[in-house]
Design an enzyme around this catalytic site. Structure first.
Site, PDB file in Angstrom:
ATOM      1  CG  ASP A 201      -2.094   0.864   1.161  1.00  0.00           C
ATOM      2  OD1 ASP A 201      -3.216   0.341   1.336  1.00  0.00           O
ATOM      3  OD2 ASP A 201      -1.943   2.086   0.915  1.00  0.00           O
TER       4      ASP A 201
ATOM      5  CE1 TYR B 261     -13.539   3.214  -8.479  1.00  0.00           C
ATOM      6  CE2 TYR B 261     -15.938   3.229  -8.602  1.00  0.00           C
ATOM      7  CZ  TYR B 261     -14.762   2.673  -8.124  1.00  0.00           C
ATOM      8  OH  TYR B 261     -14.807   1.575  -7.308  1.00  0.00           O
TER       9      TYR B 261
ATOM     10  CG  ASN C  85     -23.862   1.530  -2.420  1.00  0.00           C
ATOM     11  OD1 ASN C  85     -24.243   1.069  -3.492  1.00  0.00           O
ATOM     12  ND2 ASN C  85     -23.693   2.808  -2.214  1.00  0.00           N
TER      13      ASN C  85
ATOM     14  CG  HIS D 181     -18.792   6.172   0.789  1.00  0.00           C
ATOM     15  ND1 HIS D 181     -19.191   6.009  -0.510  1.00  0.00           N
ATOM     16  CD2 HIS D 181     -17.466   5.939   0.797  1.00  0.00           C
ATOM     17  CE1 HIS D 181     -18.155   5.696  -1.257  1.00  0.00           C
ATOM     18  NE2 HIS D 181     -17.092   5.654  -0.487  1.00  0.00           N
ATOM     19  CG  LEU D 182     -26.468   7.711   2.946  1.00  0.00           C
ATOM     20  CD1 LEU D 182     -26.799   9.186   2.788  1.00  0.00           C
ATOM     21  CD2 LEU D 182     -27.599   6.856   2.386  1.00  0.00           C
TER      22      LEU D 182
ATOM     23  CG  PHE E  74     -26.858  13.979  -2.945  1.00  0.00           C
ATOM     24  CD1 PHE E  74     -26.695  15.270  -2.473  1.00  0.00           C
ATOM     25  CD2 PHE E  74     -25.784  13.088  -2.802  1.00  0.00           C
ATOM     26  CE1 PHE E  74     -25.500  15.680  -1.878  1.00  0.00           C
ATOM     27  CE2 PHE E  74     -24.591  13.487  -2.216  1.00  0.00           C
ATOM     28  CZ  PHE E  74     -24.455  14.792  -1.749  1.00  0.00           C
TER      29      PHE E  74
END
Ligand code: UDP
Length: 324
Positions: free
Chosen positions: A31, A141, A170, A189-190, A208
């Protein structure tokens, strides 16, 4: 098994690494820590600060570790950012993955698992979405992920490296241990946004759009627990290891929740007020994204275990006490 995990310090990657260790495997995490968190990787796990754009370091790592399987999470994954800055998405996701895939294929790696996305389907023509629906990315993306799926197919033809591309719906929730969780900066993110609002770290949730063709007018998504995703990766490695064919597989629960549903459930779970306001639609949001997950059940014997309430509860535990 020796498993090379790229992006193992990221949200989904770190949950997968924990699962690998819990199941007695030996991960090597690479990473570049540009978006991941070193703290998300347990100290006893092999870790190299390697960027997939650095072919020399990458090549050395693959040739010396000789993994039985490679699981590739490392990617940029913000839709909005990809629209504004497509160059860094094509560079990091496509060029970085090309380096990795080519080096793996040329160095005899047999099995490759790839983090793909349901956003490849664009605005789906049918819901629930099965894998044979047409791919039609509507942002850079998603385009990068589709290109990588195509590369995997071509390198299989040329070098025989098998792959499973897992198209996530998700991803949400956190490991029940509380040791690792979701931490993005900025956070798009929600569920994290809702929970940060419950904690008073944000004033309100912007919903949204409420004029979609859904029951309450807000978008419906298929939220899948990050440990259910991790489990599917482990099953995908075993699937290829047992000599099965390459595959593209959706990972979702098959159930959808609207934005307002999630806010309501989060209110109950947190026992906090969650103020929200309806704002404009976000560009590129399809009304409904729900997986047909039959293929994952059939091929991988994968059945998601976490309910939406458990997803929110585990995320809530994490957000009250984040470690990074
Ligand atoms: N969403 C929202 N407000 C926010 C963030 C997200 O209403 O502040 C909605 C978004 O329009 C989508 C759903 O929540 O319908 C999930 O969005 P998220 O960004 O978490 O995941 P995505 O579906 O984009 O992968």
């Amino acid at each position: 098994m020796k498993v090379l995990v790229t992006g193992g310090a990221g949200y989904i990657g770190s949950h997968f690494v924990k699962m690998l260790i819990d199941n007695g495997h030996q991960p090597l995490v690479i990473d570049n820590l540009s978006r991941g968190h070193k703290e998300a990787v347990p100290q006893n796990v092999l870790f190299e600060d390697v960027d997939i754009l650095d072919t020399e370091a990458l090549s050395y790592t693959i040739r010396t570790y000789l993994p039985d399987a490679v699981v590739h999470f490392a990617a940029y994954a913000y839709v909005g950012e990809s629209v504004e800055h497509p160059g860094i998405y094509y560079q990091n996701n496509v060029v970085g993955s090309l380096n990795l895939i080519r080096l793996c294929a040329e160095n005899g790696v047999k099995n490759f698992i790839f983090s793909s996305t349901c956003s490849i389907y664009g605005n789906p023509t049918q819901v629930p979405i099965s894998e044979d629906q047409p791919s039609n990315p509507i942002n850079p993306y998603a385009s990068t992920k589709l290109i990588i799926e195509m590369m995997l197919k071509d390198f299989e033809t040329a070098n025989g490296m098998k792959h499973v591309a897992l198209r996530y719906f998700n991803a949400a929730g956190a490991d029940p241990s509380g040791a690792i969780g979701e931490s993005h900066n900025p956070e798009p993110h929600l569920i994290p946004i809702i929970l940060k609002t419950a904690l008073g770290e944000r004033k309100k949730v912007s919903v949204f759009g409420n004029d979609y063709n859904t029951e309450d007018g807000t978008c419906i998504r298929d939220y899948i627990h990050v440990n259910d995703l991790a489990d599917a990766h482990l099953k995908a490695i075993n699937y290829l290891d047992n000599g099965n064919e390459s595959a593209i597989i959706n990972l979702g629960t098959g159930k959808g929740n609207s934005v307002l549903d999630i806010i309501e459930k989060a209110k109950t779970i947190t026992n906090k007020e969650i103020p929200f306001e309806i704002v404009e639609r976000r560009t590129g949001d399809p009304a409904v994204l729900v997986a047909d997950n039959k293929k994952a059940k059939e091929l991988l014997n994968w059945i998601p275990k976490y309910s939406i309430e458990e997803i929110i509860q585990t995320a809530w535990n994490w957000h009250q006490n984040p470690k990074y």
